[in-house]
Motif scaffolding. Structure first.
Motif, PDB file in Angstrom:
ATOM      1  N   PRO A 214       0.823  -1.123  -0.108  1.00  0.00           N
ATOM      2  CA  PRO A 214       0.090   0.060   0.118  1.00  0.00           C
ATOM      3  C   PRO A 214       1.004   1.324  -0.122  1.00  0.00           C
ATOM      4  CG  PRO A 214      -0.752  -1.386   1.778  1.00  0.00           C
ATOM      5  CD  PRO A 214       0.818  -1.858   1.252  1.00  0.00           C
ATOM      6  N   TYR A 215       2.073   1.160   0.668  1.00  0.00           N
ATOM      7  CA  TYR A 215       2.616   2.637   0.763  1.00  0.00           C
ATOM      8  C   TYR A 215       4.077   2.819   0.222  1.00  0.00           C
ATOM      9  CZ  TYR A 215      -0.861   2.273   4.777  1.00  0.00           C
ATOM     10  OH  TYR A 215      -1.975   2.267   5.334  1.00  0.00           O
ATOM     11  N   LEU A 216       4.384   1.672  -0.421  1.00  0.00           N
ATOM     12  CA  LEU A 216       5.683   1.872  -1.313  1.00  0.00           C
ATOM     13  C   LEU A 216       5.448   3.193  -2.418  1.00  0.00           C
ATOM     14  CD1 LEU A 216       9.034   1.570  -1.913  1.00  0.00           C
ATOM     15  CD2 LEU A 216       7.992  -0.384  -3.334  1.00  0.00           C
ATOM     16  N   SER A 217       4.413   2.978  -3.077  1.00  0.00           N
ATOM     17  CA  SER A 217       4.193   3.892  -4.168  1.00  0.00           C
ATOM     18  C   SER A 217       4.138   5.272  -3.408  1.00  0.00           C
ATOM     19  CB  SER A 217       2.890   3.400  -4.931  1.00  0.00           C
ATOM     20  OG  SER A 217       1.900   3.649  -4.048  1.00  0.00           O
TER      21      SER A 217
ATOM     22  N   GLY B  34      -1.259  -6.224 -10.738  1.00  0.00           N
ATOM     23  CA  GLY B  34      -0.230  -5.167 -10.776  1.00  0.00           C
ATOM     24  C   GLY B  34      -0.902  -3.647 -10.380  1.00  0.00           C
ATOM     25  N   PRO B  35      -1.898  -3.369 -11.313  1.00  0.00           N
ATOM     26  CA  PRO B  35      -2.455  -2.024 -10.740  1.00  0.00           C
ATOM     27  C   PRO B  35      -2.874  -1.840  -9.727  1.00  0.00           C
ATOM     28  CG  PRO B  35      -3.408  -3.140 -13.119  1.00  0.00           C
ATOM     29  CD  PRO B  35      -2.514  -4.214 -12.337  1.00  0.00           C
ATOM     30  N   TYR B  36      -3.535  -2.995  -9.047  1.00  0.00           N
ATOM     31  CA  TYR B  36      -4.152  -2.851  -7.528  1.00  0.00           C
ATOM     32  C   TYR B  36      -2.467  -2.696  -6.602  1.00  0.00           C
ATOM     33  CZ  TYR B  36      -5.895  -4.666  -3.025  1.00  0.00           C
ATOM     34  OH  TYR B  36      -6.476  -4.932  -1.858  1.00  0.00           O
ATOM     35  N   TYR B  37      -1.986  -3.621  -6.786  1.00  0.00           N
ATOM     36  CA  TYR B  37      -0.553  -3.483  -5.773  1.00  0.00           C
ATOM     37  C   TYR B  37       0.321  -2.319  -6.054  1.00  0.00           C
ATOM     38  CZ  TYR B  37      -1.351  -8.330  -4.351  1.00  0.00           C
ATOM     39  OH  TYR B  37      -2.112  -9.446  -3.568  1.00  0.00           O
ATOM     40  N   THR B  38       0.104  -1.785  -7.252  1.00  0.00           N
ATOM     41  CA  THR B  38       1.195  -0.686  -7.323  1.00  0.00           C
ATOM     42  C   THR B  38       0.284   0.599  -7.247  1.00  0.00           C
ATOM     43  OG1 THR B  38       2.172  -2.163  -9.090  1.00  0.00           O
ATOM     44  CG2 THR B  38       2.809   0.246  -9.051  1.00  0.00           C
ATOM     45  N   PHE B  39      -0.802   0.700  -7.934  1.00  0.00           N
ATOM     46  CA  PHE B  39      -1.179   2.039  -7.618  1.00  0.00           C
ATOM     47  C   PHE B  39      -2.545   2.222  -6.973  1.00  0.00           C
ATOM     48  CE2 PHE B  39       1.475   2.086 -11.617  1.00  0.00           C
ATOM     49  CZ  PHE B  39       2.048   3.283 -11.184  1.00  0.00           C
ATOM     50  N   TYR B  40      -3.258   1.129  -6.420  1.00  0.00           N
ATOM     51  CA  TYR B  40      -4.519   1.288  -5.723  1.00  0.00           C
ATOM     52  C   TYR B  40      -4.742   2.348  -4.658  1.00  0.00           C
ATOM     53  CZ  TYR B  40      -8.835  -0.335  -3.305  1.00  0.00           C
ATOM     54  OH  TYR B  40     -10.047  -0.472  -2.732  1.00  0.00           O
ATOM     55  N   THR B  41      -3.566   2.851  -3.904  1.00  0.00           N
ATOM     56  CA  THR B  41      -3.409   3.882  -2.813  1.00  0.00           C
ATOM     57  C   THR B  41      -3.631   5.082  -3.629  1.00  0.00           C
ATOM     58  OG1 THR B  41      -2.427   2.321  -1.266  1.00  0.00           O
ATOM     59  CG2 THR B  41      -2.272   4.887  -1.060  1.00  0.00           C
ATOM     60  N   LEU B  42      -2.841   5.292  -4.858  1.00  0.00           N
ATOM     61  CA  LEU B  42      -2.838   6.603  -5.253  1.00  0.00           C
ATOM     62  C   LEU B  42      -4.327   6.737  -6.136  1.00  0.00           C
ATOM     63  CD1 LEU B  42       0.833   6.393  -6.863  1.00  0.00           C
ATOM     64  CD2 LEU B  42      -0.116   7.888  -4.830  1.00  0.00           C
ATOM     65  N   TYR B  43      -4.695   5.712  -6.552  1.00  0.00           N
ATOM     66  CA  TYR B  43      -5.946   5.776  -7.174  1.00  0.00           C
ATOM     67  C   TYR B  43      -7.012   6.307  -6.319  1.00  0.00           C
ATOM     68  CZ  TYR B  43     -10.140   3.965 -10.028  1.00  0.00           C
ATOM     69  OH  TYR B  43     -10.961   3.564 -10.668  1.00  0.00           O
ATOM     70  N   LEU B  44      -7.095   5.722  -5.092  1.00  0.00           N
ATOM     71  CA  LEU B  44      -8.342   5.930  -4.281  1.00  0.00           C
ATOM     72  C   LEU B  44      -7.772   7.679  -3.816  1.00  0.00           C
ATOM     73  CD1 LEU B  44      -8.912   2.919  -1.950  1.00  0.00           C
ATOM     74  CD2 LEU B  44     -10.163   3.838  -3.959  1.00  0.00           C
ATOM     75  N   GLU B  45      -6.518   8.022  -3.531  1.00  0.00           N
ATOM     76  CA  GLU B  45      -6.335   9.403  -3.257  1.00  0.00           C
ATOM     77  C   GLU B  45      -6.986  10.501  -4.333  1.00  0.00           C
ATOM     78  OE1 GLU B  45      -2.030   9.831  -2.667  1.00  0.00           O
ATOM     79  OE2 GLU B  45      -2.611   9.479  -0.367  1.00  0.00           O
ATOM     80  N   GLN B  46      -6.782  10.114  -5.736  1.00  0.00           N
ATOM     81  CA  GLN B  46      -7.451  10.804  -6.650  1.00  0.00           C
ATOM     82  C   GLN B  46      -9.073  10.939  -6.594  1.00  0.00           C
ATOM     83  OE1 GLN B  46      -6.651   9.149 -10.521  1.00  0.00           O
ATOM     84  NE2 GLN B  46      -4.293   9.709 -10.569  1.00  0.00           N
ATOM     85  N   PHE B  47      -9.638  10.284  -5.658  1.00  0.00           N
ATOM     86  CA  PHE B  47     -11.120  10.278  -5.250  1.00  0.00           C
ATOM     87  C   PHE B  47     -11.256  11.029  -3.931  1.00  0.00           C
ATOM     88  CE2 PHE B  47     -10.882   7.494  -8.916  1.00  0.00           C
ATOM     89  CZ  PHE B  47     -11.769   7.928  -9.875  1.00  0.00           C
ATOM     90  N   SER B  48     -10.278  11.618  -3.478  1.00  0.00           N
ATOM     91  CA  SER B  48     -10.220  12.057  -1.930  1.00  0.00           C
ATOM     92  C   SER B  48     -10.579  11.148  -0.963  1.00  0.00           C
ATOM     93  CB  SER B  48     -11.214  13.311  -2.074  1.00  0.00           C
ATOM     94  OG  SER B  48     -11.122  14.001  -2.984  1.00  0.00           O
ATOM     95  N   TYR B  49     -10.073  10.067  -1.068  1.00  0.00           N
ATOM     96  CA  TYR B  49      -9.996   8.841   0.095  1.00  0.00           C
ATOM     97  C   TYR B  49      -8.864   9.478   1.097  1.00  0.00           C
ATOM     98  CZ  TYR B  49     -13.439   5.946  -2.062  1.00  0.00           C
ATOM     99  OH  TYR B  49     -14.473   5.011  -2.911  1.00  0.00           O
ATOM    100  N   PRO B  50      -9.107   9.810   2.098  1.00  0.00           N
ATOM    101  CA  PRO B  50      -8.241   9.923   3.233  1.00  0.00           C
ATOM    102  C   PRO B  50      -6.953   8.769   3.531  1.00  0.00           C
ATOM    103  CG  PRO B  50     -10.009   9.755   4.471  1.00  0.00           C
ATOM    104  CD  PRO B  50     -10.404   9.668   2.910  1.00  0.00           C
ATOM    105  N   SER B  51      -6.022   9.079   4.012  1.00  0.00           N
ATOM    106  CA  SER B  51      -4.763   7.818   4.128  1.00  0.00           C
ATOM    107  C   SER B  51      -5.376   6.722   4.905  1.00  0.00           C
ATOM    108  CB  SER B  51      -3.774   8.298   4.771  1.00  0.00           C
ATOM    109  OG  SER B  51      -2.957   9.175   3.822  1.00  0.00           O
ATOM    110  N   GLY B  52      -6.295   7.354   6.211  1.00  0.00           N
ATOM    111  CA  GLY B  52      -6.567   6.363   7.175  1.00  0.00           C
ATOM    112  C   GLY B  52      -7.724   5.550   6.503  1.00  0.00           C
ATOM    113  N   LEU B  53      -8.538   5.788   5.699  1.00  0.00           N
ATOM    114  CA  LEU B  53      -9.552   5.109   5.011  1.00  0.00           C
ATOM    115  C   LEU B  53      -9.030   4.190   4.000  1.00  0.00           C
ATOM    116  CD1 LEU B  53     -12.476   4.269   4.651  1.00  0.00           C
ATOM    117  CD2 LEU B  53     -12.685   6.393   3.314  1.00  0.00           C
ATOM    118  N   ILE B  54      -8.095   4.819   3.466  1.00  0.00           N
ATOM    119  CA  ILE B  54      -7.392   3.732   2.352  1.00  0.00           C
ATOM    120  C   ILE B  54      -6.869   2.660   3.233  1.00  0.00           C
ATOM    121  CG2 ILE B  54      -5.571   3.491   0.585  1.00  0.00           C
ATOM    122  CD1 ILE B  54      -6.088   6.533  -0.012  1.00  0.00           C
TER     123      ILE B  54
END
Length: 389
Positions: free
Chosen positions: A27-30, A218-238
């Protein structure tokens, strides 16, 4: 094996710390690399490097272990090396230096798990279907770290990511010191030479299936966190969403040994592949809808929990004797290594154009291809006739 003879907590402890490391990286390397100023394509390349070493490292260490024994020594040495290497992230943050550090870390860290899987299965003996009850502690470790680190990242900068990774890798090494060697145990099953096994259509189909499902992740493990951030999900919720997926995985780990006995590996693999394909479509088309994203995270129970348990059981049944270690290494290399690296690369290169939605649709298609490969070529019925609750 009797419960009193099984080193349950020592085996479980290793999985706990190994998967806390994964719970930091996935979740957090990217997020850490993005904070360091790397572009989407560079993040995809660095993640692919982390995964690509899995193509070589597990097979090299498996060859050594299968020929010379002493698997636990290899686990201890590679775990310690991983702790030392990760310190490179504190020294310099150029693309080249981070790439070398991740490559070396992955070379040692990824070497330990396939050999530890063999050690665990040898400790279990004829009760190998109970593997999931030990492995679930890895999932618990993953949940704890993604929730805790997600909360910390709302207060501190992502600079805490490499520090946390080093601490968890140290825990993994310390737990390996408590586990006894199993190389003295005799294998009761006849064995087929590895070259002959790799010519079997079912083995080829199995490895292709593993490649496609992990490439789809691949997309999930690499970019899922950044993907949700684009839709204003806070880090805690992610972090909580990541944890929810792994919690669903734990529920499956508690039940899957019954399903394996009743339905066999092939049926579980087929259902897992279909549900994985559905999961990526939900993430692609409904990212703004929290309830649908929650449902998609619950499907991690199928895309990882059920699939991985069935795959481990399949490898354990078909790779016996001195091919056990290399069988687990091949599974790791082809799926998490080659498949994961391919998935990270294509998602990184396509992230900006045509965009995140398209790469999750591609991921869904890859999982469905894996389903077709399994349906057509993986014909064996692996149900265990004698059901053990």
């Amino acid at each position: 094996m009797k419960e009193t003879e099984l080193p349950y907590w020592r085996l479980s402890g290793f999985y706990f710390f190994y998967f806390t490391c994964l719970g930091i990286l996935v979740p957090y390397l990217s997020l850490y690399l993005d904070w360091q100023g790397f572009s989407a394509s560079q993040i995809g390349e660095l993640t692919a490097i982390l995964l690509a070493s899995r193509i070589v490292a597990p097979n090299l260490w498996a060859w050594i272990a299968d020929h010379h024994g002493q698997r636990i020594i290899i686990v201890r040495l590679t775990s310690l090396a991983a702790v030392i290497v990760v310190a490179g992230l504190f020294i310099e943050q150029s693309f080249f230096s981070v790439a070398i550090t991740l490559l070396l870390f992955s070379f040692f860290w990824n070497a330990s798990l396939p050999q530890f899987e063999v050690i665990t299965l040898e400790h279990l003996g004829k009760d190998s279907h109970r593997y999931s009850r030990i492995r679930l502690w890895g999932s618990i470790g993953f949940i704890i770290i993604v929730i805790v680190l997600g909360a910390l990242l709302e207060v501190y900068t992502p600079n805490i990511v490499p520090m946390t990774l080093m601490a968890c890798a140290a825990g993994m090494w310390l737990m390996s010191l408590t586990v006894s060697d199993t190389s003295h145990q005799k294998n009761e099953y006849s064995q087929t030479p590895l070259k002959q096994l790799l010519k079997r259509p079912s083995v080829i189909a199995f490895l292709l299936m593993c490649f496609f499902i992990q490439a789809s992740h691949g997309p999930y493990y690499t970019f899922y966190t950044l993907y949700l951030e684009q839709f204003s999900y806070p880090s805690g919720l992610i972090g909580q969403l990541w944890a929810l997926g792994v919690f669903a995985e734990i529920i499956v780990f508690l039940l899957v040994h019954r399903w394996l006995n009743q339905h066999g590996t092939r049926r579980i693999l087929l259902v897992s592949l279909l549900l994985t394909s559905l999961r990526w479509l939900l993430i692609a088309f409904f990212p703004q809808h929290l309830l649908i994203i929650i449902l998609a995270q619950c499907l991690h129970a199928a895309s990882y929990g059920a699939f991985h348990s069935a795959a481990i059981a399949w490898v354990h049944r078909h790779f016996t004797g001195k091919t056990q270690g290399r069988g687990q290494a091949l599974y790791s290399s082809v799926s998490f290594g080659a498949g994961g690296a391919f998935g990270s690369l294509f998602s990184g290169y396509l992230w900006d154009t045509p965009g995140p939605q398209s790469i999750f649709v591609i991921a869904s298609a890859l999982s469905f291809i894996g389903f077709l490969v399994t349906l057509v070529w993986l014909k064996e019925d692996d149900r265990i006739n004698k059901y053990t609750p």
